[in-house]
Design an enzyme around this catalytic site. Structure first.
Site, PDB file in Angstrom:
ATOM      1  N   GLU A  59       0.920  -1.291  -0.024  1.00  0.00           N
ATOM      2  CA  GLU A  59      -0.068  -0.017   0.110  1.00  0.00           C
ATOM      3  C   GLU A  59       0.870   1.292  -0.004  1.00  0.00           C
ATOM      4  OE1 GLU A  59      -0.160  -2.564   2.064  1.00  0.00           O
ATOM      5  OE2 GLU A  59      -2.146  -3.162   2.882  1.00  0.00           O
ATOM      6  N   ALA A 171      18.377 -49.476  -7.636  1.00  0.00           N
ATOM      7  CA  ALA A 171      18.687 -50.239  -6.348  1.00  0.00           C
ATOM      8  C   ALA A 171      19.896 -49.802  -5.711  1.00  0.00           C
ATOM      9  CB  ALA A 171      18.723 -51.472  -6.652  1.00  0.00           C
ATOM     10  N   ARG A 191      11.946 -24.227  -5.328  1.00  0.00           N
ATOM     11  CA  ARG A 191      12.819 -23.921  -4.519  1.00  0.00           C
ATOM     12  C   ARG A 191      12.784 -22.567  -3.970  1.00  0.00           C
ATOM     13  NH1 ARG A 191      18.079 -27.126  -5.325  1.00  0.00           N
ATOM     14  NH2 ARG A 191      17.751 -29.132  -5.265  1.00  0.00           N
ATOM     15  N   THR A 203      19.978 -38.834   1.955  1.00  0.00           N
ATOM     16  CA  THR A 203      19.954 -38.178   0.769  1.00  0.00           C
ATOM     17  C   THR A 203      21.326 -37.320   0.651  1.00  0.00           C
ATOM     18  OG1 THR A 203      17.679 -37.824   0.193  1.00  0.00           O
ATOM     19  CG2 THR A 203      18.956 -36.200  -1.041  1.00  0.00           C
ATOM     20  N   LEU A 211      21.300 -28.075  -2.503  1.00  0.00           N
ATOM     21  CA  LEU A 211      19.859 -27.726  -2.225  1.00  0.00           C
ATOM     22  C   LEU A 211      19.516 -26.181  -2.218  1.00  0.00           C
ATOM     23  CD1 LEU A 211      18.576 -30.448   0.200  1.00  0.00           C
ATOM     24  CD2 LEU A 211      18.579 -30.198  -2.164  1.00  0.00           C
ATOM     25  N   GLY A 304      14.197 -38.996   0.015  1.00  0.00           N
ATOM     26  CA  GLY A 304      14.092 -40.202  -0.434  1.00  0.00           C
ATOM     27  C   GLY A 304      12.909 -40.720   0.096  1.00  0.00           C
TER      28      GLY A 304
HETATM   29  N1  LIG Z   1      14.168 -38.896  -6.894  1.00  0.00           N
HETATM   30  C1  LIG Z   1      14.080 -37.880  -6.143  1.00  0.00           C
HETATM   31  O1  LIG Z   1      13.075 -36.920  -6.120  1.00  0.00           O
HETATM   32  C2  LIG Z   1      14.848 -38.118  -5.052  1.00  0.00           C
HETATM   33  C3  LIG Z   1      14.971 -37.027  -4.149  1.00  0.00           C
HETATM   34  C4  LIG Z   1      15.630 -36.907  -3.098  1.00  0.00           C
HETATM   35  C5  LIG Z   1      16.456 -38.242  -2.697  1.00  0.00           C
HETATM   36  N2  LIG Z   1      16.395 -39.114  -3.734  1.00  0.00           N
HETATM   37  C6  LIG Z   1      17.189 -40.361  -3.309  1.00  0.00           C
HETATM   38  O2  LIG Z   1      16.894 -41.148  -2.128  1.00  0.00           O
HETATM   39  C7  LIG Z   1      17.696 -41.799  -1.635  1.00  0.00           C
HETATM   40  C8  LIG Z   1      17.990 -41.628  -0.477  1.00  0.00           C
HETATM   41  O3  LIG Z   1      16.587 -41.954   0.317  1.00  0.00           O
HETATM   42  P1  LIG Z   1      16.302 -42.275   1.841  1.00  0.00           P
HETATM   43  O4  LIG Z   1      14.871 -42.619   1.885  1.00  0.00           O
HETATM   44  O5  LIG Z   1      17.298 -43.490   2.162  1.00  0.00           O
HETATM   45  O6  LIG Z   1      16.615 -41.173   2.519  1.00  0.00           O
HETATM   46  P2  LIG Z   1      15.951 -39.850   2.969  1.00  0.00           P
HETATM   47  O7  LIG Z   1      14.530 -39.904   3.025  1.00  0.00           O
HETATM   48  O8  LIG Z   1      16.428 -38.821   2.144  1.00  0.00           O
HETATM   49  O9  LIG Z   1      16.379 -39.716   4.622  1.00  0.00           O
HETATM   50  C9  LIG Z   1      16.012 -40.613   5.482  1.00  0.00           C
HETATM   51  C10 LIG Z   1      16.552 -40.224   6.751  1.00  0.00           C
HETATM   52  O10 LIG Z   1      16.178 -39.144   7.340  1.00  0.00           O
HETATM   53  C11 LIG Z   1      16.343 -39.368   8.773  1.00  0.00           C
HETATM   54  N3  LIG Z   1      15.206 -39.266   9.539  1.00  0.00           N
HETATM   55  C12 LIG Z   1      15.394 -38.216  10.595  1.00  0.00           C
HETATM   56  N4  LIG Z   1      13.965 -38.380  11.219  1.00  0.00           N
HETATM   57  C13 LIG Z   1      13.336 -39.183  10.436  1.00  0.00           C
HETATM   58  C14 LIG Z   1      11.847 -39.535  10.449  1.00  0.00           C
HETATM   59  N5  LIG Z   1      11.058 -39.191  11.706  1.00  0.00           N
HETATM   60  N6  LIG Z   1      11.095 -40.331   9.692  1.00  0.00           N
HETATM   61  C15 LIG Z   1      11.986 -40.843   8.708  1.00  0.00           C
HETATM   62  N7  LIG Z   1      13.496 -40.455   8.473  1.00  0.00           N
HETATM   63  C16 LIG Z   1      13.857 -39.764   9.556  1.00  0.00           C
HETATM   64  C17 LIG Z   1      16.719 -40.651   9.122  1.00  0.00           C
HETATM   65  O11 LIG Z   1      17.911 -41.071   9.331  1.00  0.00           O
HETATM   66  P3  LIG Z   1      18.329 -41.017  11.013  1.00  0.00           P
HETATM   67  O12 LIG Z   1      17.524 -42.018  11.493  1.00  0.00           O
HETATM   68  O13 LIG Z   1      19.729 -41.048  11.142  1.00  0.00           O
HETATM   69  O14 LIG Z   1      17.942 -39.538  11.306  1.00  0.00           O
HETATM   70  C18 LIG Z   1      16.410 -41.538   7.720  1.00  0.00           C
HETATM   71  O15 LIG Z   1      17.268 -42.586   7.445  1.00  0.00           O
HETATM   72  C19 LIG Z   1      19.001 -41.200  -2.468  1.00  0.00           C
HETATM   73  O16 LIG Z   1      19.366 -42.314  -3.272  1.00  0.00           O
HETATM   74  C20 LIG Z   1      18.624 -40.127  -3.167  1.00  0.00           C
HETATM   75  O17 LIG Z   1      19.157 -40.086  -4.483  1.00  0.00           O
HETATM   76  C21 LIG Z   1      15.490 -39.079  -4.750  1.00  0.00           C
END
Ligand SMILES: NC(=O)c1ccc[n+]([C@@H]2O[C@H](COP(=O)([O-])OP(=O)(O)OC[C@H]3O[C@@H](n4cnc5c(N)ncnc54)[C@H](OP(=O)(O)O)[C@@H]3O)[C@@H](O)[C@H]2O)c1
Length: 372
Positions: A59, A171, A191, A203, A211, A304
């Site tokens: 405004e 995988a 973003r 991730t 990021l 992930g």
């Molecule tokens: N295609 C896409 O859009 C995309 C985007 C991003 C990533 N990715 C891929 O995803 C893969 C990684 O995936 P990811 O599923 O293993 O990991 P993620 O979802 O990125 O991270 C998971 C981690 O977050 C932490 N976390 C903390 N609090 C949590 C809660 N309450 N619930 C769940 N997790 C929690 C945990 O580690 P702690 O227990 O140690 O805290 C858990 O292992 C990579 O290969 C990446 O390249 C793909």
């Protein structure tokens, strides 16, 4: 105050005010994006938008651009003018002082402590006021701000990139790149409008992403979103690239480990310890409350299947932005959501489709949570 009886001209001018407000899409945090158009005898005599927190509200910017022409004009504002002293003086006073004759607001201030008071102050000063014109568009422009004002939590959007067979990484964990360059540019714009970008520590370990926002479309100014890592046990490496770009990077953790904290603080991270959930990981509801206390309006998740599955199960995501790429990764590749296996179709998680768009050779699907 009336909520009806708007003319075609009113709609045109409010649409212009919304358009002008969008110029603040990447910069107004933690404030809302607001636009204002001043019209006298059918002619626009001034317009303005809010650009940065602490600078002129829309405004005031519009009044300045109109100068003496403001007297007797109608002000079209995308959000009810403020009537309190925040970082800047109240806009209601500026409108009254300038001799504005009529104020049309798209929507009320969603802050329950304010709602309606700005318009009441204007009406008390003899200004004709109306509210509710293009309200849905105004609400959509500031969906995160509105949610935070009403619930104390930000709007959460999760981005997922997947193949035609619903896979998000091989995988092995490799996921660069499933989608094409235009989708990745689109991600940069999402973003840029977000207050924070949130990910899981896996991730960070797998991809070492920055990021941050890297726009290449000539957009002049961006307030870099804060990077947030959910890392219950402080496994983030000190050398992770996510700490490098300018701006804040916060690690949310469930543990207190002075030595790890010292290493990560020295690397530039802020560390915040929050409540632990039942599985020993961060309690996600507390994470959302914390993000609200940080005054984040829109939070963009790039994580992930583990974090995405947990957020889905706890019903904390408002929108999913899914990029569907024309490729097949096969059944060994990873899915989008790590979830306990469902026994009955009745247990599936239904979503509501909001929008479908072709981006390059990918499709962008936008879904919303179904409350109920
Ligand atoms: N295609 C896409 O859009 C995309 C985007 C991003 C990533 N990715 C891929 O995803 C893969 C990684 O995936 P990811 O599923 O293993 O990991 P993620 O979802 O990125 O991270 C998971 C981690 O977050 C932490 N976390 C903390 N609090 C949590 C809660 N309450 N619930 C769940 N997790 C929690 C945990 O580690 P702690 O227990 O140690 O805290 C858990 O292992 C990579 O290969 C990446 O390249 C793909």
């Amino acid at each position: 105050m009336s909520t009806h009886e708007f003319t075609r001209e009113d709609s045109i001018h409010m649409a212009r005010a919304l358009h002008v407000a969008e110029r603040g899409l990447y910069t107004t945090d933690p404030n809302p994006r607001v636009g204002c158009v001043l019209v006298k005898q059918g002619r626009i005599v001034g317009e303005g938008w809010h650009r940065w927190a602490g600078e002129d509200h829309a405004e005031v910017a519009a009044l300045r651009s109109a100068g003496n022409d403001a007297e007797g004009a109608t002000a079209y504002v995308t959000l009810e003018p403020c009537c309190h002293h925040g970082r800047t003086p109240p806009c209601t006073q500026a409108l009254i002082r300038a001799g504005i004759a009529r104020v049309v607001a798209a929507m009320r201030d969603p802050d329950p402590r304010m709602a309606g008071n700005g318009l009441k102050a204007l009406a008390a000063a003899g200004i004709a006021t109306q509210c509710g014109l293009l309200a849905a568009d105004a609400e959509a422009l500031n969906a995160g701000f509105c949610k935070r004002m009403r619930s104390g939590r930000p709007l959460l959007r999760s981005k997922l990139a997947m193949s035609l067979d619903g896979r998000t990484a091989l995988a092995s964990g490799e996921s660069k790149w499933i989608t094409g360059e235009p989708s990745r540019r689109d991600v940069q714009r999402w973003r840029a409008r977000s207050s924070a970008i949130m990910t899981g520590v896996e991730t960070v370990l797998a991809d070492d992403p920055q990021l941050n926002v890297r726009l290449d479309d000539g957009q002049d100014a961006v307030l870099q979103p804060v990077r947030v890592i959910l890392d219950s046990a402080l496994r983030t490496p000190g050398a992770a690239r996510i700490a490098a770009p300018p701006g804040r990077a916060i690690i949310l953790t469930a543990v207190s480990q002075a030595d790890r904290q010292a290493v990560l603080s020295a690397a530039g991270f802020e560390i915040q310890t929050l409540k632990t959930g039942h599985d020993g990981r961060l309690d996600l509801a507390s994470v959302l409350d914390y993000l609200g206390r940080c005054e984040f309006n829109e939070v963009w998740v790039e994580a992930g299947p583990v974090l995405n599955g947990a957020l889905l199960r706890e019903n904390l995501v408002d929108e999913w932005i899914i990029y569907l790429a024309p490729c097949i990764l096969g059944n060994e590749a990873r899915g989008l959501f790590r979830l306990p296996s469902l026994k009955r179709m009745a247990d599936r998680h239904p979503l509501q489709l909001l929008d479908v768009r072709q981006i390059g050779s990918d499709l962008r699907l936008r879904y919303r949570r179904i409350d109920g």
